[in-house]
Motif scaffolding. Structure first.
Motif, PDB file in Angstrom:
ATOM      1  N   GLU A 225       0.832  -1.213   0.000  1.00 32.64           N
ATOM      2  CA  GLU A 225       0.000   0.000   0.000  1.00 32.64           C
ATOM      3  C   GLU A 225       0.861   1.255   0.000  1.00 32.64           C
ATOM      4  O   GLU A 225       0.531   2.254  -0.650  1.00 32.64           O
ATOM      5  CB  GLU A 225      -0.921  -0.004   1.229  1.00 32.64           C
ATOM      6  N   GLU A 226       1.969   1.202   0.712  1.00 31.29           N
ATOM      7  CA  GLU A 226       2.892   2.347   0.752  1.00 31.29           C
ATOM      8  C   GLU A 226       3.431   2.651  -0.647  1.00 31.29           C
ATOM      9  O   GLU A 226       3.500   3.815  -1.057  1.00 31.29           O
ATOM     10  CB  GLU A 226       4.036   2.025   1.709  1.00 31.29           C
ATOM     11  N   ILE A 227       3.803   1.589  -1.376  1.00 32.95           N
ATOM     12  CA  ILE A 227       4.292   1.776  -2.742  1.00 32.95           C
ATOM     13  C   ILE A 227       3.194   2.348  -3.625  1.00 32.95           C
ATOM     14  O   ILE A 227       3.425   3.234  -4.456  1.00 32.95           O
ATOM     15  CB  ILE A 227       4.812   0.439  -3.305  1.00 32.95           C
ATOM     16  N   ALA A 228       1.964   1.846  -3.460  1.00 33.98           N
ATOM     17  CA  ALA A 228       0.843   2.305  -4.282  1.00 33.98           C
ATOM     18  C   ALA A 228       0.543   3.782  -4.046  1.00 33.98           C
ATOM     19  O   ALA A 228       0.272   4.535  -4.986  1.00 33.98           O
ATOM     20  CB  ALA A 228      -0.400   1.465  -3.984  1.00 33.98           C
ATOM     21  N   VAL A 229       0.609   4.206  -2.790  1.00 37.47           N
ATOM     22  CA  VAL A 229       0.344   5.614  -2.462  1.00 37.47           C
ATOM     23  C   VAL A 229       1.380   6.513  -3.126  1.00 37.47           C
ATOM     24  O   VAL A 229       1.046   7.565  -3.692  1.00 37.47           O
ATOM     25  CB  VAL A 229       0.344   5.823  -0.932  1.00 37.47           C
ATOM     26  N   PHE A 230       2.648   6.100  -3.089  1.00 38.57           N
ATOM     27  CA  PHE A 230       3.699   6.908  -3.696  1.00 38.57           C
ATOM     28  C   PHE A 230       3.523   6.969  -5.214  1.00 38.57           C
ATOM     29  O   PHE A 230       3.714   8.025  -5.828  1.00 38.57           O
ATOM     30  CB  PHE A 230       5.073   6.335  -3.356  1.00 38.57           C
ATOM     31  N   ALA A 231       3.127   5.828  -5.831  1.00 40.84           N
ATOM     32  CA  ALA A 231       2.899   5.814  -7.279  1.00 40.84           C
ATOM     33  C   ALA A 231       1.791   6.788  -7.653  1.00 40.84           C
ATOM     34  O   ALA A 231       1.898   7.531  -8.640  1.00 40.84           O
ATOM     35  CB  ALA A 231       2.562   4.401  -7.742  1.00 40.84           C
ATOM     36  N   ASN A 232       0.721   6.821  -6.876  1.00 41.48           N
ATOM     37  CA  ASN A 232      -0.370   7.744  -7.163  1.00 41.48           C
ATOM     38  C   ASN A 232       0.072   9.191  -6.967  1.00 41.48           C
ATOM     39  O   ASN A 232      -0.365  10.099  -7.694  1.00 41.48           O
ATOM     40  CB  ASN A 232      -1.570   7.442  -6.266  1.00 41.48           C
TER      41      ASN A 232
ATOM     42  N   PRO B  64     -17.038  10.009  -6.453  1.00 41.02           N
ATOM     43  CA  PRO B  64     -15.758  10.159  -7.168  1.00 41.02           C
ATOM     44  C   PRO B  64     -15.788   9.370  -8.470  1.00 41.02           C
ATOM     45  O   PRO B  64     -15.935   8.141  -8.468  1.00 41.02           O
ATOM     46  CB  PRO B  64     -14.735   9.570  -6.181  1.00 41.02           C
ATOM     47  N   VAL B  65     -15.655  10.065  -9.589  1.00 38.03           N
ATOM     48  CA  VAL B  65     -15.793   9.409 -10.893  1.00 38.03           C
ATOM     49  C   VAL B  65     -14.442   9.057 -11.507  1.00 38.03           C
ATOM     50  O   VAL B  65     -14.388   8.421 -12.561  1.00 38.03           O
ATOM     51  CB  VAL B  65     -16.592  10.297 -11.878  1.00 38.03           C
ATOM     52  N   HIS B  66     -13.346   9.484 -10.859  1.00 37.32           N
ATOM     53  CA  HIS B  66     -12.014   9.151 -11.358  1.00 37.32           C
ATOM     54  C   HIS B  66     -11.068   9.084 -10.172  1.00 37.32           C
ATOM     55  O   HIS B  66     -11.435   9.425  -9.040  1.00 37.32           O
ATOM     56  CB  HIS B  66     -11.535  10.181 -12.382  1.00 37.32           C
ATOM     57  N   ASN B  67      -9.838   8.626 -10.424  1.00 32.93           N
ATOM     58  CA  ASN B  67      -8.881   8.458  -9.331  1.00 32.93           C
ATOM     59  C   ASN B  67      -7.772   9.508  -9.340  1.00 32.93           C
ATOM     60  O   ASN B  67      -6.863   9.453  -8.519  1.00 32.93           O
ATOM     61  CB  ASN B  67      -8.267   7.050  -9.361  1.00 32.93           C
ATOM     62  N   GLY B  68      -7.813  10.433 -10.283  1.00 28.05           N
ATOM     63  CA  GLY B  68      -6.798  11.484 -10.334  1.00 28.05           C
ATOM     64  C   GLY B  68      -5.457  11.030 -10.855  1.00 28.05           C
ATOM     65  O   GLY B  68      -4.522  11.810 -10.924  1.00 28.05           O
ATOM     66  N   GLY B  69      -5.367   9.753 -11.243  1.00 32.47           N
ATOM     67  CA  GLY B  69      -4.123   9.215 -11.795  1.00 32.47           C
ATOM     68  C   GLY B  69      -4.329   8.798 -13.224  1.00 32.47           C
ATOM     69  O   GLY B  69      -4.470   9.645 -14.112  1.00 32.47           O
ATOM     70  N   TRP B  70      -4.380   7.472 -13.467  1.00 30.10           N
ATOM     71  CA  TRP B  70      -4.546   7.001 -14.842  1.00 30.10           C
ATOM     72  C   TRP B  70      -5.933   7.299 -15.393  1.00 30.10           C
ATOM     73  O   TRP B  70      -6.146   7.251 -16.600  1.00 30.10           O
ATOM     74  CB  TRP B  70      -4.228   5.505 -14.936  1.00 30.10           C
ATOM     75  N   LEU B  71      -6.880   7.650 -14.530  1.00 26.51           N
ATOM     76  CA  LEU B  71      -8.203   8.079 -14.974  1.00 26.51           C
ATOM     77  C   LEU B  71      -8.500   9.431 -14.352  1.00 26.51           C
ATOM     78  O   LEU B  71      -8.583   9.540 -13.126  1.00 26.51           O
ATOM     79  CB  LEU B  71      -9.270   7.050 -14.565  1.00 26.51           C
ATOM     80  N   ARG B  72      -8.650  10.448 -15.206  1.00 25.83           N
ATOM     81  CA  ARG B  72      -8.857  11.810 -14.685  1.00 25.83           C
ATOM     82  C   ARG B  72     -10.034  12.513 -15.352  1.00 25.83           C
ATOM     83  O   ARG B  72     -10.209  13.713 -15.184  1.00 25.83           O
ATOM     84  CB  ARG B  72      -7.582  12.629 -14.894  1.00 25.83           C
TER      85      ARG B  72
END
Length: 428
Positions: free
Chosen positions: A135-142, A305-313
């Protein structure tokens, strides 16, 4: 210590980092990096392997850069460590990164060997990750997507993506529990899309296509149809920019099929439709374009929330400018100007605003209005020079052939020459 660590700072810059992006790569504050380089403090021992990896040096060489060992011939104390040929260094970094992509892609494609799944569930060391670390890695990737959005020069984010992919590659070399492996595949797909966006912005379409292909493969391994659909949509953008509308349409049809199998609360299918609208406009099909735009507008009826602000914006905030782009391509200047004027009243990123202004300049071309062309195109030139964006430069390059009927005007001649200089400099 007290002495400035010039060699350390030069090496950081040679690897493409600012103090801020390097700080993010090694997970410290930028003020800490500044103190390292001023010689006020030394990096803690446990951070040094990550620092050495980010700088592309061994731990011994890192000690030399920090002034803690006799300087070997490779890093003499009075000589800058940046490669003498920065273009060659850029190519070397690019090749190294593409090799990393290939390794990561292969590790994603290789299924766990027999018995590995059971062993992975019981392993607590030796490379296996627990849920908290994953999860820590995922948060940093985002977080990197936010850094990308804020960066004026998108290429500065690439070293951070590389560092994060190296972390994932190391993890994929070891047996992992099924849920952790699935999460790693998801993160790899996320990072490959971000790398593709950076290359796309830099006008490196072949590299971007490679990234999007790997992102699609990783999305499939992760079992994430929305992520997969977004990778295909980004790949379609390359064909769209190269005016290969039939090729783009094929990719987008597949993306739409995948999006229909995804999360209906997300905006994926609406984003696919928005890009399909541009493709239909390029094909000259007004009715299909309008239907796609109407489907894209359905995002405004989604809740939460309709997107994740990363790969979908995609949230529908770009619909006005997307309509304008489509109507310009279709020659419906009345509809285009209204939509683009509406877009300018909203909050736009620098790159998006450049796209709107280029479309307004194109309307000036169609109306044979040199003043309108100059007003908008010169603003785009300023943006292109300030950001170094290949996307913005490409918009000006596409505008340039349309200036031919107006070249009797001296101001248009000057504009044409400035665009030619910009494009040639960007290609170099």
């Amino acid at each position: 210590m007290g002495d400035r660590r010039t060699a350390f700072a030069v090496r950081r810059e040679a690897m493409g980092y600012t103090q801020e992006t390097f700080a993010a790569a090694v997970m410290v504050e930028s003020s800490t990096v500044s103190r390292w380089e001023r010689g006020e403090v030394a990096p803690q021992t446990f951070r040094r392997p990550l620092i050495a990896k980010a700088l592309g040096v061994t731990l011994h060489e890192l000690g030399t850069l920090l002034g803690q060992a006799p300087a070997p011939a490779r890093y003499p104390a009075t000589v800058a460590v940046a490669p003498p040929d920065l273009a060659e260094a850029d190519d070397m970094n690019r090749r190294d990164l593409l090799r990393l992509f290939s390794v990561t892609g292969a590790l994603l494609a290789l299924p766990p060997a027999a018995g590995e799944v059971d062993r992975a569930a019981a392993v607590v060391s030796g490379g296996a990750l627990d849920t908290a670390r994953a999860e820590e890695i995922a948060v940093f990737a985002n977080h990197l997507w936010r850094v990308y959005g804020l960066a004026s020069n998108k290429s500065q984010v690439l070293p951070l993506v590389r560092t994060q992919l190296e972390v994932l590659t190391d993890a994929l070399r070891h047996s992992q529990a099924p849920t952790i492996r699935q999460q790693l595949c998801r993160m790899a797909a996320d990072l490959f899309q971000l790398a593709g966006e950076i290359y796309f912005d830099g006008d490196r379409y072949t590299d971007a296509a490679h990234c999007y292909t790997l992102a699609a493969d990783a999305s499939k391994e992760a079992g994430e149809p929305d992520l997969w659909a977004c990778a295909l949509t980004r790949h379609a953008f390359i064909a769209l920019y190269e005016r290969k509308f039939v090729d783009a349409a094929l990719l987008l049809d597949l993306a739409a099929t995948l999006a229909s199998r995804g999360d209906t609360d997300l905006s994926t299918r609406h984003w696919v439709a928005a890009v399909q609208a541009e493709t239909f406009a390029g094909l000259g099909d007004l009715d299909a374009c309008q239907r796609a735009l109407d489907t894209a507008a359905g995002v405004q009826h989604l809740n939460g929330p309709v997107h994740n602000g990363g790969w979908l914006r995609f949230d529908g905030s770009r619909l006005a400018e997307e309509r304008g782009t489509c109507y310009v391509a279709l020659g419906r200047l009345d509809l285009a100007e209204e939509a683009l004027a509406d877009a300018l009243t909203g909050t736009l990123t620098t790159r998006r605003k450049a796209g709107v202004l280029t479309d307004l300049a194109m309307i000036g071309v169609h109306r044979a209005d040199p003043d309108q062309v100059i007003t908008y195109a010169e603003a785009v030139l300023v943006t292109a020079r300030q950001t170094g964006s290949g996307v913005v430069a490409r918009k000006l390059r596409d505008l340039r052939p349309h200036l031919a009927p107006l070249l009797a005007d001296q101001n248009i001649q000057r504009l044409d020459a400035e665009i030619a200089d910009l494009v040639s400099g960007h290609a170099a």
